[in-house]
Design an enzyme around this catalytic site. Structure first.
Site, PDB file in Angstrom:
ATOM      1  N   HIS A 125      23.048  51.460  34.625  1.00  0.00           N
ATOM      2  CA  HIS A 125      23.853  52.580  34.125  1.00  0.00           C
ATOM      3  C   HIS A 125      22.983  53.508  33.279  1.00  0.00           C
ATOM      4  CE1 HIS A 125      28.236  50.921  34.451  1.00  0.00           C
ATOM      5  NE2 HIS A 125      27.566  50.852  35.589  1.00  0.00           N
ATOM      6  N   TYR A 169      34.501  54.151  26.372  1.00  0.00           N
ATOM      7  CA  TYR A 169      34.958  53.655  25.068  1.00  0.00           C
ATOM      8  C   TYR A 169      35.961  54.687  24.545  1.00  0.00           C
ATOM      9  CZ  TYR A 169      30.920  50.472  25.000  1.00  0.00           C
ATOM     10  OH  TYR A 169      29.995  49.488  25.288  1.00  0.00           O
ATOM     11  N   PRO A 224      32.119  42.825  19.807  1.00  0.00           N
ATOM     12  CA  PRO A 224      31.574  43.211  21.105  1.00  0.00           C
ATOM     13  C   PRO A 224      31.407  44.720  21.320  1.00  0.00           C
ATOM     14  CG  PRO A 224      33.800  42.317  21.339  1.00  0.00           C
ATOM     15  CD  PRO A 224      33.420  42.137  19.915  1.00  0.00           C
ATOM     16  N   LYS A 233      26.227  43.932  21.926  1.00  0.00           N
ATOM     17  CA  LYS A 233      24.955  43.479  21.356  1.00  0.00           C
ATOM     18  C   LYS A 233      24.791  41.954  21.290  1.00  0.00           C
ATOM     19  CE  LYS A 233      22.961  47.297  20.805  1.00  0.00           C
ATOM     20  NZ  LYS A 233      22.587  47.545  22.173  1.00  0.00           N
ATOM     21  N   TYR A 278      22.182  51.912  21.458  1.00  0.00           N
ATOM     22  CA  TYR A 278      22.942  51.326  22.568  1.00  0.00           C
ATOM     23  C   TYR A 278      22.017  50.703  23.614  1.00  0.00           C
ATOM     24  CZ  TYR A 278      26.779  50.764  25.872  1.00  0.00           C
ATOM     25  OH  TYR A 278      27.707  50.233  26.722  1.00  0.00           O
TER      26      TYR A 278
HETATM   27  C1  LIG Z   1      35.216  36.163  24.260  1.00  0.00           C
HETATM   28  C2  LIG Z   1      33.814  36.704  24.069  1.00  0.00           C
HETATM   29  C3  LIG Z   1      33.472  37.950  24.595  1.00  0.00           C
HETATM   30  C4  LIG Z   1      32.190  38.447  24.411  1.00  0.00           C
HETATM   31  N1  LIG Z   1      31.858  39.671  24.928  1.00  0.00           N
HETATM   32  C5  LIG Z   1      30.604  40.137  24.750  1.00  0.00           C
HETATM   33  C6  LIG Z   1      30.207  41.390  25.264  1.00  0.00           C
HETATM   34  O1  LIG Z   1      30.987  42.100  25.890  1.00  0.00           O
HETATM   35  N2  LIG Z   1      28.934  41.798  25.056  1.00  0.00           N
HETATM   36  C7  LIG Z   1      28.009  41.015  24.377  1.00  0.00           C
HETATM   37  O2  LIG Z   1      26.832  41.382  24.248  1.00  0.00           O
HETATM   38  N3  LIG Z   1      28.363  39.848  23.878  1.00  0.00           N
HETATM   39  C8  LIG Z   1      29.628  39.387  24.045  1.00  0.00           C
HETATM   40  N4  LIG Z   1      29.966  38.194  23.559  1.00  0.00           N
HETATM   41  C9  LIG Z   1      28.943  37.467  22.845  1.00  0.00           C
HETATM   42  C10 LIG Z   1      28.018  36.722  23.804  1.00  0.00           C
HETATM   43  O3  LIG Z   1      28.776  36.073  24.773  1.00  0.00           O
HETATM   44  C11 LIG Z   1      27.206  35.762  22.979  1.00  0.00           C
HETATM   45  O4  LIG Z   1      26.465  36.508  22.030  1.00  0.00           O
HETATM   46  C12 LIG Z   1      26.272  34.891  23.802  1.00  0.00           C
HETATM   47  O5  LIG Z   1      27.006  33.979  24.567  1.00  0.00           O
HETATM   48  C13 LIG Z   1      25.329  34.121  22.868  1.00  0.00           C
HETATM   49  O6  LIG Z   1      24.630  33.176  23.604  1.00  0.00           O
HETATM   50  P1  LIG Z   1      24.156  31.827  22.937  1.00  0.00           P
HETATM   51  O7  LIG Z   1      23.401  31.100  23.993  1.00  0.00           O
HETATM   52  O8  LIG Z   1      23.470  32.093  21.653  1.00  0.00           O
HETATM   53  O9  LIG Z   1      25.495  31.036  22.546  1.00  0.00           O
HETATM   54  P2  LIG Z   1      26.636  30.454  23.500  1.00  0.00           P
HETATM   55  O10 LIG Z   1      26.821  31.278  24.694  1.00  0.00           O
HETATM   56  O11 LIG Z   1      27.807  30.225  22.599  1.00  0.00           O
HETATM   57  O12 LIG Z   1      26.073  29.045  23.976  1.00  0.00           O
HETATM   58  C14 LIG Z   1      26.019  27.938  23.103  1.00  0.00           C
HETATM   59  C15 LIG Z   1      25.940  26.678  23.917  1.00  0.00           C
HETATM   60  O13 LIG Z   1      25.818  25.596  23.002  1.00  0.00           O
HETATM   61  C16 LIG Z   1      26.680  24.558  23.389  1.00  0.00           C
HETATM   62  N5  LIG Z   1      27.072  23.784  22.197  1.00  0.00           N
HETATM   63  C17 LIG Z   1      27.939  24.129  21.229  1.00  0.00           C
HETATM   64  N6  LIG Z   1      28.051  23.154  20.328  1.00  0.00           N
HETATM   65  C18 LIG Z   1      27.243  22.161  20.736  1.00  0.00           C
HETATM   66  C19 LIG Z   1      26.945  20.883  20.226  1.00  0.00           C
HETATM   67  N7  LIG Z   1      27.538  20.408  19.134  1.00  0.00           N
HETATM   68  N8  LIG Z   1      26.057  20.115  20.886  1.00  0.00           N
HETATM   69  C20 LIG Z   1      25.448  20.576  22.029  1.00  0.00           C
HETATM   70  N9  LIG Z   1      25.706  21.778  22.573  1.00  0.00           N
HETATM   71  C21 LIG Z   1      26.591  22.568  21.921  1.00  0.00           C
HETATM   72  C22 LIG Z   1      27.884  25.256  24.003  1.00  0.00           C
HETATM   73  O14 LIG Z   1      28.569  24.401  24.900  1.00  0.00           O
HETATM   74  C23 LIG Z   1      27.199  26.408  24.736  1.00  0.00           C
HETATM   75  O15 LIG Z   1      26.872  26.088  26.066  1.00  0.00           O
HETATM   76  C24 LIG Z   1      31.234  37.679  23.697  1.00  0.00           C
HETATM   77  C25 LIG Z   1      31.587  36.431  23.176  1.00  0.00           C
HETATM   78  C26 LIG Z   1      32.858  35.938  23.336  1.00  0.00           C
HETATM   79  C27 LIG Z   1      33.231  34.585  22.747  1.00  0.00           C
END
Ligand SMILES: Cc1cc2nc3c(=O)[nH]c(=O)nc-3n(C[C@H](O)[C@H](O)[C@H](O)COP(=O)(O)OP(=O)(O)OC[C@H]3O[C@@H](n4cnc5c(N)ncnc54)[C@H](O)[C@@H]3O)c2cc1C
Length: 389
Positions: free
Chosen positions: A72, A200, A292, A296, A384
């Site tokens: 995009h 947006y 969200p 970011k 952005y």
């Molecule tokens: C509903 C929702 C909508 C979102 N929309 C957006 C968006 O539009 N744009 C954007 O940029 N970001 C968005 N986000 C944020 C984005 O999804 C996260 O920033 C991203 O997933 C971060 O990745 P991560 O790997 O750090 O954490 P996570 O994706 O949370 O992964 C963490 C992993 O650790 C595992 N875990 C947790 N606890 C334990 C434990 N005790 N022992 C072992 N493993 C464990 C979990 O099972 C998971 O697989 C959204 C988040 C949510 C919840």
């Protein structure tokens, strides 16, 4: 069992870090408390910065994204029944890639399997230990047996609710938080997006976002009160409300169809400092959360991975501690800029219960400024598409 780096969490940050380390010949094991299908069932982010796209290339997991992702060049700010396009490419020379977190995770999992990386799924009682000593280790339970992995470093990639941050003594960690007095009600539906770029919308009835996952799958959101219940929102009611918040041309063009996912997400800004505790490093949502608005969260997780990978590569391949020692400082500098940007986009685009007419006038003035000043639009665009690493 022994490895060089134990990664707790098999979300985007853990998988990306694991692939980069394996490609560099650095041994690692990922442990997650849930299974692969559960992780792939999560519907979350969808807009990737160029830095994230480049890291996926380095990880060797970018092939399908380049085939199926949607580059995009801009997005729209909608208000006062009109649209103003922010031309990201003209203003910054950069674009973003629309590609769902689910697909990105699937690609990273496939890459990990292809290179023979070890991932332990469905492990309970995962516990990082000894990270303030010279002999860190992680314990977990699997099939009724408690097991232990000795390592050099632990990467806490286990999200906001994970164990890594909680394992740090309270006196060693500072947290900063803001919760917003509203949430986002979102749906996912197999209908063509109302526009080929994101919209947006700032509207007196509340914020709305028209996003997508592909040319045939739309992701729509509307701002809602925190105590709203998903059950109160039929698809028809959702689409009616969305139409009311969009400029008339988009409202008329909206194609509707049954949703197959509908959920409410609260909005929060959260940062934990520092992001390193001895040999334990916090990465991604384990250390910070952003609302969200501005997309970011996932991109910040990716930039943390970049800094940590540079540090670990320096340690193992160049015998240098410099980048590892600067991990927390470098990551946090970028984190706070993204926290600021997400907060400012959220503040600009939403109706706040206590905002009143003054709040609305300030939003109108800022939207007017953004649409008439190239400097203001460039600043928005630069944030952005993602600040440099
Ligand atoms: C509903 C929702 C909508 C979102 N929309 C957006 C968006 O539009 N744009 C954007 O940029 N970001 C968005 N986000 C944020 C984005 O999804 C996260 O920033 C991203 O997933 C971060 O990745 P991560 O790997 O750090 O954490 P996570 O994706 O949370 O992964 C963490 C992993 O650790 C595992 N875990 C947790 N606890 C334990 C434990 N005790 N022992 C072992 N493993 C464990 C979990 O099972 C998971 O697989 C959204 C988040 C949510 C919840």
């Amino acid at each position: 069992m022994r490895t060089q780096v134990v990664i707790i969490g098999s979300g985007p940050s853990g998988l990306l870090l694991g692939c980069l380390l394996s490609n560099a010949g650095i041994d690692n094991i990922i442990i997650d408390r849930v299974g692969k299908d559960y992780i792939l069932g999560r519907v979350r982010a969808g807009v990737l910065e160029e830095g994230t796209v480049d890291l996926l290339r380095q990880a060797g997991a970018d092939e399908r994204m380049h085939l199926e992702g949607l580059p995009h060049d801009g997005f729209s700010l909608a208000f006062d029944n009109r649209d103003h396009r922010i031309d990201l490419f003209a203003l910054t020379g950069k674009r973003v890639m629309v590609y769902g977190q689910t697909e990105l995770t699937r690609d990273l999992m496939a890459r990990r399997e292809a290179i023979g990386g070890t991932t332990i799924y469905e492990a309970s009682d995962v516990s990082p230990q000894g990270f303030d000593s010279a002999a860190p280790f992680v314990t977990y339970r699997k099939d009724g047996i408690t097991r232990r992995i000795d390592c050099d470093f632990i990467a806490g990639c286990d999200g906001y609710h994970g164990v890594s941050r909680k394992a740090v003594p309270e006196k060693s960690i500072a947290t900063f938080e803001r919760t917003y007095p509203f949430g986002w009600l979102g749906i996912l539906a197999d209908v063509p997006p109302v526009s080929h770029e994101l919209i947006y919308a700032n509207h007196p009835r509340g914020f709305a976002l028209c996003s997508m996952r592909s040319q045939t799958r739309s992701r729509y959101y509307i701002q809602c009160p925190l105590d709203e219940k998903v059950e109160n929102w039929s698809d028809d009611r959702f689409y009616d409300e969305l139409r009311l918040r969009l400029p008339a041309a988009h409202a008329q063009a909206l194609v509707t169809g049954p949703s197959f996912e509908k959920s409410i997400a609260p909005l929060r800004s959260f940062v934990a400092e520092p992001m390193r505790f001895g040999s334990l490093f916090l990465v991604g949502d384990a250390a910070h959360i952003v609302p969200p608005t501005g997309a970011k969260g996932l991109n910040l997780a990716a930039s943390d991975v970049h800094y940590l990978f540079e540090g670990l590569r320096g340690h193992y391949l160049d015998r240098s501690q410099a980048a590892l020692d600067r991990y927390s400082e470098r990551a946090l500098r970028r984190v706070w800029k993204s926290v600021r940007f997400s907060w400012s986009m959220t503040t600009l685009m939403h109706r706040f219960p206590d905002g009143g007419e003054f709040g609305q006038k300030i939003q109108e003035a800022e939207l007017d400024y953004l649409t008439h000043s190239e400097a203001a639009a460039t600043s928005l665009a630069e944030n952005y598409v993602g600040l440099p690493y």
